[in-house]
Design a protein around this motif. Sequence first.
Motif, mmCIF file in Angstrom:
data_model
loop_
_atom_site.group_PDB
_atom_site.id
_atom_site.type_symbol
_atom_site.label_atom_id
_atom_site.label_comp_id
_atom_site.label_asym_id
_atom_site.label_seq_id
_atom_site.Cartn_x
_atom_site.Cartn_y
_atom_site.Cartn_z
ATOM 1 N N PRO A 58 0.818 -1.211 0.000
ATOM 2 C CA PRO A 58 0.000 0.000 0.000
ATOM 3 C C PRO A 58 0.854 1.264 0.000
ATOM 4 O O PRO A 58 1.803 1.387 0.785
ATOM 5 C CB PRO A 58 -0.804 -0.112 1.298
ATOM 6 C CG PRO A 58 -0.842 -1.567 1.595
ATOM 7 C CD PRO A 58 0.443 -2.134 1.069
ATOM 8 N N ASN A 105 0.251 4.220 1.001
ATOM 9 C CA ASN A 105 0.245 4.980 2.250
ATOM 10 C C ASN A 105 1.133 4.336 3.311
ATOM 11 O O ASN A 105 1.718 5.033 4.135
ATOM 12 C CB ASN A 105 -1.175 5.123 2.785
ATOM 13 C CG ASN A 105 -1.775 6.459 2.365
ATOM 14 O OD1 ASN A 105 -1.082 7.350 1.890
ATOM 15 N ND2 ASN A 105 -3.080 6.589 2.541
ATOM 16 N N SER A 106 1.232 2.997 3.291
ATOM 17 C CA SER A 106 2.149 2.333 4.218
ATOM 18 C C SER A 106 3.582 2.732 3.900
ATOM 19 O O SER A 106 4.392 2.962 4.800
ATOM 20 C CB SER A 106 1.999 0.813 4.122
ATOM 21 O OG SER A 106 0.763 0.408 4.641
ATOM 22 N N ARG A 109 4.455 5.524 2.497
ATOM 23 C CA ARG A 109 4.612 6.922 2.928
ATOM 24 C C ARG A 109 4.811 7.003 4.436
ATOM 25 O O ARG A 109 5.542 7.853 4.928
ATOM 26 C CB ARG A 109 3.385 7.744 2.525
ATOM 27 C CG ARG A 109 3.414 8.172 1.067
ATOM 28 C CD ARG A 109 2.711 9.490 0.877
ATOM 29 N NE ARG A 109 1.327 9.424 1.339
ATOM 30 C CZ ARG A 109 0.507 10.449 1.350
ATOM 31 N NH1 ARG A 109 0.914 11.632 0.950
ATOM 32 N NH2 ARG A 109 -0.727 10.314 1.775
ATOM 33 N N LEU A 110 4.126 6.100 5.156
ATOM 34 C CA LEU A 110 4.318 6.055 6.610
ATOM 35 C C LEU A 110 5.779 5.782 6.943
ATOM 36 O O LEU A 110 6.386 6.460 7.776
ATOM 37 C CB LEU A 110 3.420 4.981 7.226
ATOM 38 C CG LEU A 110 3.679 4.650 8.693
ATOM 39 C CD1 LEU A 110 3.219 5.786 9.587
ATOM 40 C CD2 LEU A 110 2.968 3.364 9.092
ATOM 41 N N MET A 111 6.358 4.776 6.268
ATOM 42 C CA MET A 111 7.763 4.447 6.513
ATOM 43 C C MET A 111 8.657 5.626 6.119
ATOM 44 O O MET A 111 9.630 5.930 6.807
ATOM 45 C CB MET A 111 8.162 3.182 5.749
ATOM 46 C CG MET A 111 7.494 1.905 6.237
ATOM 47 S SD MET A 111 7.734 1.552 7.992
ATOM 48 C CE MET A 111 9.376 0.804 7.972
#
Lengths: 278, 290
Positions: B187, B189-190, B192-194
């Motif tokens: 994903p 967004n995952s 981007r989280l990292m």
Amino acid sequence: MVASNGSMATQSMAHAVKASSSSALGAIQVEGVGKVYPSRRGAASIVAVKDVSFSVAAGEFVSLVGPSGCGKSTMLMAIAGLTQPSGGRVVIDGQPVTAPRRSVGVMFQTPELFRWRNVLENVLLPVDVFGLNRAAYLERARELLRLAGLGAFEHAYPQELSGGMEQRTALCRVLVADPSIVLMDEPFGALDEFTRERLNIELLRIWDATRKTVVFVTHNIGEAVFLSDRVIVMGTQPGRVLEDVQVPLPRPRTVESMRERPYHETLYHIRDLLGLSH
Amino acid sequence: MAGVSAVDPTVESSIEGQANARAPGTVPGSNDDKPGLDPLQRRWVEPIVSLGVLITFLLAWTLSSQLRLISPLVLPPPASIATEIMDVVRAPWFLGDLVATTTETIVGYLLAAVVAIFLGVVLSTFRRLRRIVYPYVVVFQVIPSVALAPVLIIWLGPGISSKIGLAFTISFFVVLVNTIEGLERVPANSLRLMTSLAASRRQTFLMLSLPAALPYVFAGLRTSATLALIGALVGEFITSTAGLGRRLVEFSFAMKADSVWALLVLIGALGMVLYGIVALIDRRVVWWRA
């Protein structure tokens, strides 16, 4: 439901969490930021944001509100260092932002929990990434979970949680490594109205206990007014600041705050700014 | 992959909800007041009916053999296939052939798995390389790998290596494509989280991309477990010195219908065992899959 033991937890958290945070840090200056997306095959390039300036003091709660396309998320990503502005700059605590930094935590609209990590392990993700000692942060992670009403769920897996519980876990995750700034990109936008309202109240309680600088992006005007010290109202074509609105509601705020006159006056003022009829 | 369960958002009521959900199941034997079966009964009824269908089928098969509706050369009766299975298993050649086929399958499969996963990771990491190479991967996947058997026999000889080669080729692309696919579908967004956590590429890969891709990788590994056996058998059909596939062709040429069918059942069992092992590992490694 969590309120009774929650307030107790808040008090015990207050010094535990505050002591570890350096309250002077977390000031943001946005200086003339613009963002242009280059044209694709002959189409005119899109000016997403034009010459946006505002500042957020350390420990302040500020919302960015506006219709879709006003560039509020772009602004947030620029502060996070996840996107580079085409013009202007973002300065955090005197240093220009060029890349993501540990002192700035980001919460997205989707919780993005990892299915192979349980709730506690998900909360500890930043600790793992930063190479910090898990054991040292275990108590803090558990306290945050307790504060968010998830104390009994630390060993549950994301697939066993409701949407609201997932976002609460994400909230604990963003706070665990004690960032001075928390950026929230429509974090409760995908939740139903009832859950959203309860999470707003919990967010304020946790914010009271931790006093981070928060920049909160939403298209829900009521949510922005209820949560914020200031609401920065943005317009479209190009994305720009229409007005920087002070919210004259005293803190701490409760559900009752939404019945008060200043709440409604601010709300309707912002609606007028955005050209919404009422 | 949207696995968000629709549990009531409030903490307490979700616990209550679970308790309430369990309540109806605790009242058994009330089938006279409701026309449908309750879930508890359905769980028992369906396998029994399923078994009944099998027994009926075998009985009909036996009966039509007894009545000479089907020639035993076309389809021997179940009983004689069963006795033939016992004979085949006891035959002196059986163990050697079983070991040969199993070895070819497993060695080819494991080689394919290791190389394909490694190459999948490399191609996903270097985007430009992937864009250059991937079209050929797709083209190769479309070509029936079995058609490569004669080539592999020329290259690797009639012994075990050409069968390992075929088991490898036939299972390789499935794992490769699934690995790349899985790493592609992490994903955004995952990721981007990292990135927002300033995670290194290595951290992002180990903490996010690899586990997120594992369900896809294992889907490929499960499919290719059965494919690898097909590869080994087809290789043996063409030219070989040992193996169940070679034995099967011999029996077929000798018109030994009983033995052919007995071997088919045993090969089927081998395939199920190999698949079962992979499925078991899959469930252990990717336990969080919905």
